[in-house]
Design a protein around this motif. Structure first.
Motif, PDB file in Angstrom:
ATOM      1  N   SER A  30       3.927   8.755   7.415  1.00  0.00           N
ATOM      2  CA  SER A  30       3.368   7.944   6.338  1.00  0.00           C
ATOM      3  C   SER A  30       3.991   8.373   5.016  1.00  0.00           C
ATOM      4  O   SER A  30       4.732   9.355   4.944  1.00  0.00           O
ATOM      5  N   GLU A  31       3.658   7.655   3.947  1.00  0.00           N
ATOM      6  CA  GLU A  31       4.104   8.080   2.622  1.00  0.00           C
ATOM      7  C   GLU A  31       3.531   9.447   2.269  1.00  0.00           C
ATOM      8  O   GLU A  31       4.194  10.255   1.604  1.00  0.00           O
ATOM      9  N   GLN A  32       2.322   9.736   2.728  1.00  0.00           N
ATOM     10  CA  GLN A  32       1.675  11.009   2.412  1.00  0.00           C
ATOM     11  C   GLN A  32       2.369  12.189   3.091  1.00  0.00           C
ATOM     12  O   GLN A  32       2.201  13.339   2.679  1.00  0.00           O
ATOM     13  N   ASP A  33       3.151  11.916   4.125  1.00  0.00           N
ATOM     14  CA  ASP A  33       3.868  12.982   4.820  1.00  0.00           C
ATOM     15  C   ASP A  33       5.135  13.415   4.081  1.00  0.00           C
ATOM     16  O   ASP A  33       5.754  14.420   4.466  1.00  0.00           O
ATOM     17  N   PHE A  34       5.528  12.678   3.054  1.00  0.00           N
ATOM     18  CA  PHE A  34       6.796  12.948   2.369  1.00  0.00           C
ATOM     19  C   PHE A  34       6.917  14.416   1.960  1.00  0.00           C
ATOM     20  O   PHE A  34       7.949  15.056   2.190  1.00  0.00           O
ATOM     21  N   GLY A  35       5.891  14.953   1.341  1.00  0.00           N
ATOM     22  CA  GLY A  35       5.956  16.321   0.838  1.00  0.00           C
ATOM     23  C   GLY A  35       5.710  17.388   1.883  1.00  0.00           C
ATOM     24  O   GLY A  35       5.786  18.579   1.572  1.00  0.00           O
ATOM     25  N   LYS A  36       5.453  16.975   3.128  1.00  0.00           N
ATOM     26  CA  LYS A  36       5.148  17.941   4.187  1.00  0.00           C
ATOM     27  C   LYS A  36       6.336  18.230   5.095  1.00  0.00           C
ATOM     28  O   LYS A  36       6.329  19.224   5.822  1.00  0.00           O
ATOM     29  N   VAL A  37       7.337  17.357   5.071  1.00  0.00           N
ATOM     30  CA  VAL A  37       8.423  17.410   6.051  1.00  0.00           C
ATOM     31  C   VAL A  37       9.672  18.017   5.409  1.00  0.00           C
ATOM     32  O   VAL A  37      10.096  17.576   4.333  1.00  0.00           O
ATOM     33  N   PRO A  38      10.307  19.034   6.033  1.00  0.00           N
ATOM     34  CA  PRO A  38      11.565  19.560   5.475  1.00  0.00           C
ATOM     35  C   PRO A  38      12.669  18.518   5.533  1.00  0.00           C
ATOM     36  O   PRO A  38      12.819  17.816   6.530  1.00  0.00           O
ATOM     37  N   ARG A 352       9.160   9.531  14.320  1.00  0.00           N
ATOM     38  CA  ARG A 352       9.202  10.866  13.715  1.00  0.00           C
ATOM     39  C   ARG A 352      10.394  11.703  14.175  1.00  0.00           C
ATOM     40  O   ARG A 352      11.063  12.326  13.338  1.00  0.00           O
ATOM     41  N   PRO A 353      10.705  11.765  15.486  1.00  0.00           N
ATOM     42  CA  PRO A 353      11.865  12.569  15.898  1.00  0.00           C
ATOM     43  C   PRO A 353      13.179  12.082  15.311  1.00  0.00           C
ATOM     44  O   PRO A 353      14.074  12.886  15.021  1.00  0.00           O
ATOM     45  N   VAL A 354      13.312  10.770  15.096  1.00  0.00           N
ATOM     46  CA  VAL A 354      14.523  10.215  14.491  1.00  0.00           C
ATOM     47  C   VAL A 354      14.604  10.625  13.024  1.00  0.00           C
ATOM     48  O   VAL A 354      15.660  11.050  12.534  1.00  0.00           O
ATOM     49  N   ILE A 355      13.501  10.497  12.309  1.00  0.00           N
ATOM     50  CA  ILE A 355      13.458  10.920  10.905  1.00  0.00           C
ATOM     51  C   ILE A 355      13.795  12.400  10.779  1.00  0.00           C
ATOM     52  O   ILE A 355      14.573  12.813   9.900  1.00  0.00           O
ATOM     53  N   ASP A 356      13.245  13.220  11.653  1.00  0.00           N
ATOM     54  CA  ASP A 356      13.506  14.661  11.580  1.00  0.00           C
ATOM     55  C   ASP A 356      14.997  14.965  11.730  1.00  0.00           C
ATOM     56  O   ASP A 356      15.533  15.851  11.050  1.00  0.00           O
ATOM     57  N   THR A 361      17.751  17.977  10.796  1.00  0.00           N
ATOM     58  CA  THR A 361      18.405  18.650  11.923  1.00  0.00           C
ATOM     59  C   THR A 361      19.897  18.380  11.977  1.00  0.00           C
ATOM     60  O   THR A 361      20.694  19.302  12.210  1.00  0.00           O
ATOM     61  N   ASN A 362      20.303  17.126  11.787  1.00  0.00           N
ATOM     62  CA  ASN A 362      21.718  16.781  11.921  1.00  0.00           C
ATOM     63  C   ASN A 362      22.582  17.511  10.898  1.00  0.00           C
ATOM     64  O   ASN A 362      23.679  17.988  11.222  1.00  0.00           O
ATOM     65  N   ALA A 363      22.103  17.593   9.664  1.00  0.00           N
ATOM     66  CA  ALA A 363      22.884  18.277   8.627  1.00  0.00           C
ATOM     67  C   ALA A 363      23.011  19.759   8.935  1.00  0.00           C
ATOM     68  O   ALA A 363      24.097  20.349   8.780  1.00  0.00           O
ATOM     69  N   HIS A 364      21.941  20.371   9.367  1.00  0.00           N
ATOM     70  CA  HIS A 364      22.001  21.801   9.698  1.00  0.00           C
ATOM     71  C   HIS A 364      22.975  22.066  10.837  1.00  0.00           C
ATOM     72  O   HIS A 364      23.722  23.049  10.813  1.00  0.00           O
ATOM     73  N   ARG A 365      22.982  21.184  11.828  1.00  0.00           N
ATOM     74  CA  ARG A 365      23.908  21.360  12.948  1.00  0.00           C
ATOM     75  C   ARG A 365      25.351  21.116  12.500  1.00  0.00           C
ATOM     76  O   ARG A 365      26.244  21.919  12.783  1.00  0.00           O
ATOM     77  N   PHE A 366      25.589  20.018  11.791  1.00  0.00           N
ATOM     78  CA  PHE A 366      26.947  19.629  11.433  1.00  0.00           C
ATOM     79  C   PHE A 366      27.595  20.651  10.509  1.00  0.00           C
ATOM     80  O   PHE A 366      28.764  21.004  10.675  1.00  0.00           O
ATOM     81  N   PHE A 367      26.848  21.142   9.521  1.00  0.00           N
ATOM     82  CA  PHE A 367      27.393  22.100   8.557  1.00  0.00           C
ATOM     83  C   PHE A 367      27.200  23.558   8.995  1.00  0.00           C
ATOM     84  O   PHE A 367      27.491  24.471   8.235  1.00  0.00           O
TER      85      PHE A 367
END
Length: 375
Positions: A30-38, A352-356, A361-367
């Motif tokens: 949700s919009e409220q989850d914005f500040g909770k997700v890395p 949710r798994p796609v957003i994560d 996750t993708n940036a951490h793996r790629f870099f």
């Protein structure tokens, strides 16, 4: 059961169904989850030392990748490097940076060796990738006056070194396809404004310059020739106009990923036409997409030319607004007014798994980054 009891039971069931339909799905954020997700902004430009930008990133749970680039509207490369290293020293958890190399002297003796030394020195100071810009293909020429494209074999020694050291390459090649169209045929106002302010890069005005198709073909030949190189096609690999074309690119080149920087409005044009297709693209290629914005933190300058996204005197506020608008579009089903396309755009409501993956996750793996403690 009496008729009245049956009626009340049916009404209760309907109310429960309506309530469930209006509540956020546990499968999506949700919009409220914005500040909770890395989250990770994999395409950012820190052109000044700004603690406020870092404070906003920390509050919004963003890590930043500041991309140094050989762009005349930006500070010189050494100054960009100094700013990035200072910002990283302040906050190694939330700030990463890339390096870039100058095309000065390309094609002359020793250029490759000097460039490799420059890259290695930057990596030793903390750079996690190398950026090449659209000047390769659209501006740079060799000593004989010939236009230089990314698939030029004279880059091979440098690119082989990146492969051997597992250093990713971020490549801004070409421009949005709108760049080759008349202003009244462009699909987004942000592209229209940028090219009005940067006529030197507005290829519709320069019909003798390389075509969009020539630039994409040179880029594709380069990626094909370096299958072991971790390749990030910046700005949706300049295939922002068609998720079908971008899917074909990703299918052909398994070593490639793309970022979304400054191309969200181009996506929204497509999702307004066929939301299901755009959503399906994100789900299918969820491991190959990096969230990025192209947010540029430069000293306020009333005479500065238009950027994409546009510059503002309140950069921390702009950070937050852009990040929240993109989250609303990608993570939730909610609509919002998008001025760049003059229309409402409904959200993709990605799982949710796609957003994560796209956001972190993708940036951490790629870099090849080590996740911060506690995330």
């Amino acid at each position: 059961m009496s008729g009245r009891s049956l009626c009340l039971a049916l009404l209760a069931a309907c109310a429960a169904t309506i309530g469930a339909a209006s509540a956020p799905s546990p499968a999506t954020y949700s919009e409220q989850d914005f500040g909770k997700v890395p989250k990770f902004d994999a395409h950012f430009h820190a052109n000044r030392y700004d603690r406020g930008a870092l404070a906003t990133a920390r509050r919004d749970r963003f890590e930043l990748l500041s991309i140094n680039v050989d762009y005349p509207d930006f500070p010189p490369l050494p100054e960009q490097a100094t700013i990035a290293e200072r910002m990283r020293a302040d906050d190694r958890t939330h700030f990463q940076f890339t390096t870039a190399f100058s095309m000065d002297g390309f094609g002359t003796s020793g250029w490759s060796e000097r460039t490799i030394r420059t890259i290695d020195a930057a990596v030793a100071r903390g750079a996690v990738a190398v950026k090449v810009w659209k000047n390769i293909g659209m501006v740079a020429r060799d000593p004989a006056g010939r236009r230089v494209f990314l698939d030029d074999p004279r880059f091979d020694l440098v690119m082989r070194h990146l492969e051997e050291r597992h250093i990713p390459l971020i490549a801004h090649q070409g421009e949005p396809k709108n760049c080759w169209l008349p202003l009244d045929q462009m699909t987004t106002d942000n592209d229209r404004e940028y090219f009005m302010e940067h006529p030197e890069y507005y290829m519709y005005l320069h019909p003798n310059e390389p075509s969009y198709e020539q630039l994409m073909a040179a880029r594709d030949r380069f990626v094909a020739r370096h299958p072991r190189l971790a390749f990030d096609g910046a700005h949706m690999a300049s295939l922002e106009w068609s998720v079908d074309e971008l899917a074909r690119f990703l299918d052909r080149y398994p070593n490639a990923v793309v970022d979304l920087a400054a191309r969200m409005s181009n996506l929204q044009v497509q999702s307004n036409a066929d939301l299901a297709k755009v959503r399906a693209f994100f789900i299918k290629y969820q491991d190959r997409i990096l969230y990025g914005t192209d947010l540029t933190d430069s000293p306020p300058d009333p005479h500065a030319r238009a950027q994409n996204p546009p510059a503002t005197d309140d950069f921390p506020g702009q950070e937050d607004r852009v990040w929240r608008a993109d989250w609303r579009y990608l993570a939730t089903p909610l609509g919002q007014r998008v001025d760049a396309i003059g229309a409402e755009a409904k959200g993709l409501a990605l799982p949710r798994p796609v957003i994560d993956k796209i956001y972190w996750t993708n940036a951490h793996r790629f870099f090849r980054l080590t996740p911060p403690a506690g995330l």
